[in-house]
Design a protein around this motif. Structure first.
Motif, PDB file in Angstrom:
ATOM      1  N   VAL A   1      51.129  36.943 -17.545  1.00  0.00           N
ATOM      2  CA  VAL A   1      50.015  37.241 -16.653  1.00  0.00           C
ATOM      3  C   VAL A   1      49.800  36.070 -15.705  1.00  0.00           C
ATOM      4  N   SER A   2      49.686  36.383 -14.412  1.00  0.00           N
ATOM      5  CA  SER A   2      49.490  35.344 -13.402  1.00  0.00           C
ATOM      6  C   SER A   2      48.069  34.810 -13.440  1.00  0.00           C
ATOM      7  N   ALA A   3      47.916  33.535 -13.102  1.00  0.00           N
ATOM      8  CA  ALA A   3      46.583  32.933 -13.029  1.00  0.00           C
ATOM      9  C   ALA A   3      45.751  33.547 -11.913  1.00  0.00           C
ATOM     10  N   GLU A   4      46.379  34.284 -10.992  1.00  0.00           N
ATOM     11  CA  GLU A   4      45.652  34.978  -9.926  1.00  0.00           C
ATOM     12  C   GLU A   4      45.003  36.256 -10.440  1.00  0.00           C
ATOM     13  N   ASP A   5      45.428  36.714 -11.608  1.00  0.00           N
ATOM     14  CA  ASP A   5      44.826  37.901 -12.212  1.00  0.00           C
ATOM     15  C   ASP A   5      43.480  37.535 -12.823  1.00  0.00           C
ATOM     16  N   CYS A   6      42.745  38.537 -13.267  1.00  0.00           N
ATOM     17  CA  CYS A   6      41.490  38.327 -13.988  1.00  0.00           C
ATOM     18  C   CYS A   6      41.608  39.003 -15.342  1.00  0.00           C
ATOM     19  N   LEU A   7      41.320  38.243 -16.390  1.00  0.00           N
ATOM     20  CA  LEU A   7      41.342  38.787 -17.744  1.00  0.00           C
ATOM     21  C   LEU A   7      39.997  39.449 -18.042  1.00  0.00           C
TER      22      LEU A   7
ATOM     23  N   ASP B   1      43.046  35.134 -28.807  1.00  0.00           N
ATOM     24  CA  ASP B   1      44.389  34.667 -28.467  1.00  0.00           C
ATOM     25  C   ASP B   1      44.624  34.693 -26.959  1.00  0.00           C
ATOM     26  N   ALA B   2      44.337  35.837 -26.334  1.00  0.00           N
ATOM     27  CA  ALA B   2      44.577  35.960 -24.897  1.00  0.00           C
ATOM     28  C   ALA B   2      43.689  35.016 -24.095  1.00  0.00           C
ATOM     29  N   ALA B   3      42.419  34.940 -24.452  1.00  0.00           N
ATOM     30  CA  ALA B   3      41.491  34.097 -23.703  1.00  0.00           C
ATOM     31  C   ALA B   3      41.856  32.622 -23.818  1.00  0.00           C
ATOM     32  N   ASN B   4      42.248  32.191 -24.993  1.00  0.00           N
ATOM     33  CA  ASN B   4      42.580  30.782 -25.194  1.00  0.00           C
ATOM     34  C   ASN B   4      43.885  30.378 -24.518  1.00  0.00           C
ATOM     35  N   ARG B   5      44.725  31.347 -24.190  1.00  0.00           N
ATOM     36  CA  ARG B   5      46.015  31.040 -23.562  1.00  0.00           C
ATOM     37  C   ARG B   5      46.016  31.279 -22.058  1.00  0.00           C
ATOM     38  N   PHE B   6      44.960  31.881 -21.523  1.00  0.00           N
ATOM     39  CA  PHE B   6      44.954  32.271 -20.115  1.00  0.00           C
ATOM     40  C   PHE B   6      44.233  31.222 -19.263  1.00  0.00           C
ATOM     41  N   PRO B   7      44.832  30.794 -18.132  1.00  0.00           N
ATOM     42  CA  PRO B   7      44.224  29.728 -17.326  1.00  0.00           C
ATOM     43  C   PRO B   7      43.302  30.199 -16.211  1.00  0.00           C
ATOM     44  N   GLY B   8      43.231  31.516 -15.963  1.00  0.00           N
ATOM     45  CA  GLY B   8      42.471  32.014 -14.817  1.00  0.00           C
ATOM     46  C   GLY B   8      41.092  32.525 -15.177  1.00  0.00           C
ATOM     47  N   ASN B   9      40.534  33.367 -14.280  1.00  0.00           N
ATOM     48  CA  ASN B   9      39.194  33.926 -14.475  1.00  0.00           C
ATOM     49  C   ASN B   9      39.174  34.917 -15.640  1.00  0.00           C
ATOM     50  N   ILE B  10      38.091  34.851 -16.410  1.00  0.00           N
ATOM     51  CA  ILE B  10      37.909  35.748 -17.553  1.00  0.00           C
ATOM     52  C   ILE B  10      36.505  36.320 -17.489  1.00  0.00           C
ATOM     53  N   VAL B  11      36.386  37.645 -17.640  1.00  0.00           N
ATOM     54  CA  VAL B  11      35.082  38.306 -17.643  1.00  0.00           C
ATOM     55  C   VAL B  11      34.901  39.044 -18.965  1.00  0.00           C
ATOM     56  N   PHE B  12      33.856  38.671 -19.689  1.00  0.00           N
ATOM     57  CA  PHE B  12      33.437  39.416 -20.877  1.00  0.00           C
ATOM     58  C   PHE B  12      32.415  40.466 -20.440  1.00  0.00           C
ATOM     59  N   LEU B  13      32.599  41.714 -20.869  1.00  0.00           N
ATOM     60  CA  LEU B  13      31.757  42.812 -20.416  1.00  0.00           C
ATOM     61  C   LEU B  13      30.500  43.017 -21.249  1.00  0.00           C
TER      62      LEU B  13
ATOM     63  N   LYS C   1      31.065  27.384 -22.369  1.00  0.00           N
ATOM     64  CA  LYS C   1      30.621  26.031 -22.021  1.00  0.00           C
ATOM     65  C   LYS C   1      31.805  25.108 -21.715  1.00  0.00           C
ATOM     66  N   ALA C   2      32.927  25.348 -22.364  1.00  0.00           N
ATOM     67  CA  ALA C   2      34.121  24.546 -22.108  1.00  0.00           C
ATOM     68  C   ALA C   2      34.823  24.953 -20.824  1.00  0.00           C
ATOM     69  N   ASN C   3      34.530  26.176 -20.338  1.00  0.00           N
ATOM     70  CA  ASN C   3      35.186  26.696 -19.123  1.00  0.00           C
ATOM     71  C   ASN C   3      34.136  27.333 -18.204  1.00  0.00           C
ATOM     72  N   PRO C   4      33.149  26.574 -17.757  1.00  0.00           N
ATOM     73  CA  PRO C   4      32.001  27.169 -17.063  1.00  0.00           C
ATOM     74  C   PRO C   4      32.330  27.861 -15.744  1.00  0.00           C
ATOM     75  N   ASP C   5      33.349  27.398 -15.053  1.00  0.00           N
ATOM     76  CA  ASP C   5      33.638  27.919 -13.718  1.00  0.00           C
ATOM     77  C   ASP C   5      34.542  29.138 -13.717  1.00  0.00           C
ATOM     78  N   ARG C   6      35.189  29.403 -14.820  1.00  0.00           N
ATOM     79  CA  ARG C   6      36.129  30.532 -14.810  1.00  0.00           C
ATOM     80  C   ARG C   6      35.837  31.607 -15.853  1.00  0.00           C
ATOM     81  N   VAL C   7      34.816  31.402 -16.681  1.00  0.00           N
ATOM     82  CA  VAL C   7      34.443  32.401 -17.688  1.00  0.00           C
ATOM     83  C   VAL C   7      33.071  32.969 -17.345  1.00  0.00           C
ATOM     84  N   THR C   8      32.978  34.291 -17.280  1.00  0.00           N
ATOM     85  CA  THR C   8      31.732  34.990 -16.988  1.00  0.00           C
ATOM     86  C   THR C   8      31.324  35.817 -18.195  1.00  0.00           C
TER      87      THR C   8
END
Length: 248
Positions: free
Chosen positions: A13-19, A32-44, A73-80
């Motif tokens: 998965v590209s870092a340009e994608d959103c998890l 597993d996926a969240a801890n390995r992904f470097p890009g934006n992540i949105v929890f619904l 808290k460890a990833n404030p700018d990329r986790v919603t």
């Protein structure tokens, strides 16, 4: 808008994608996926109130929730972290007063309320990401056109900012409690934390916006040209071309 017939490994998965992490309810499928992904992540949303038949205890669900908070808290700018109907039961006293309770935990309510209060700045109702082909609007349950028409003064425009401002007033919070007959309520359409996938099928599209939400538990995702309902206990990714993949 399509979903791959084959799943994609998180390493591809590209870092340009959103998890996208749909309804958690104490489950740890996100880790597993969240801890390995470097890009934006949105929890619904919907982090607590596990389903009794799944064998997840309230204590286990709360520990899982604490791990999600630490991850944010460890990833404030990329986790919603979005709020769902189960979260708002504990996040807002006004919502709890007016809402249709759903697996509300009286035993753990004070602990949950205190935790949400201490971390309130980490949460929001809606989030948008701009992709080349469309803006993507993330909410817990979807923004229904009928619900919008019921609240022209509260929501003069359809934007994440306007939806998030609903938390600032009692009138806005009461509007969030609205639940349609499909879900046992009395309203023509549910709010962005209560709308059902079955009613969203009949919603008018929001011009220039693609919607992604969870809330309606499914065996397989429902993906149309205007929205995707992804509450299937799987992690997903959306790429800049609005292609959605199941992530393993």
């Amino acid at each position: 808008m399509i979903i791959d017939s084959l799943t994609k490994d998180i390493s591809l998965v590209s870092a340009e994608d959103c998890l996208i992490i749909p309804d958690v309810h104490g489950r740890d499928f996100w880790k597993d996926a969240a801890n390995r992904f470097p890009g934006n992540i949105v929890f619904l949303g919907d982090y607590l109130d596990p389903y009794p038949l799944e064998g997840i205890s309230p204590d286990e669900a709360f520990t899982n929730f604490q791990e999600i908070l630490s991850f944010k808290k460890a990833n404030p700018d990329r986790v919603t972290l979005l709020l769902g109907n189960h979260d708002l039961q504990y996040f807002s006293k006004a919502y709890s007063l007016y809402s249709k309770s759903n697996r509300y935990s009286w035993k753990y309510a004070q602990l949950y309320e205190d935790t949400f209060h201490e971390n309130s700045q980490l949460f929001q109702l809606a989030h948008t990401l701009a992709f080349p082909e469309s803006e993507v609007l993330f909410t817990h349950a979807g923004v229904h056109s009928c619900w919008l028409h019921q609240h022209p003064y509260l929501l003069p425009e359809v934007s994440a900012e306007a939806i998030n401002r609903l938390l600032d007033t009692e009138e806005g919070i009461v509007a969030l409690t609205e639940c349609s007959k499909i879900r046992g309520g009395d309203y023509p359409a549910g709010s962005p934390v209560w709308a059902d996938q079955r009613e969203m099928i009949h919603s008018e599209p929001i011009e220039g916006t693609y919607q992604i939400f969870g809330h309606t538990m499914l065996e397989v995702p429902v993906i149309t040209c205007t929205f995707a309902c992804l509450d299937t206990q799987n992690v997903y990714a959306i790429d800049p071309h609005l292609k959605i993949n199941i992530i393993k």
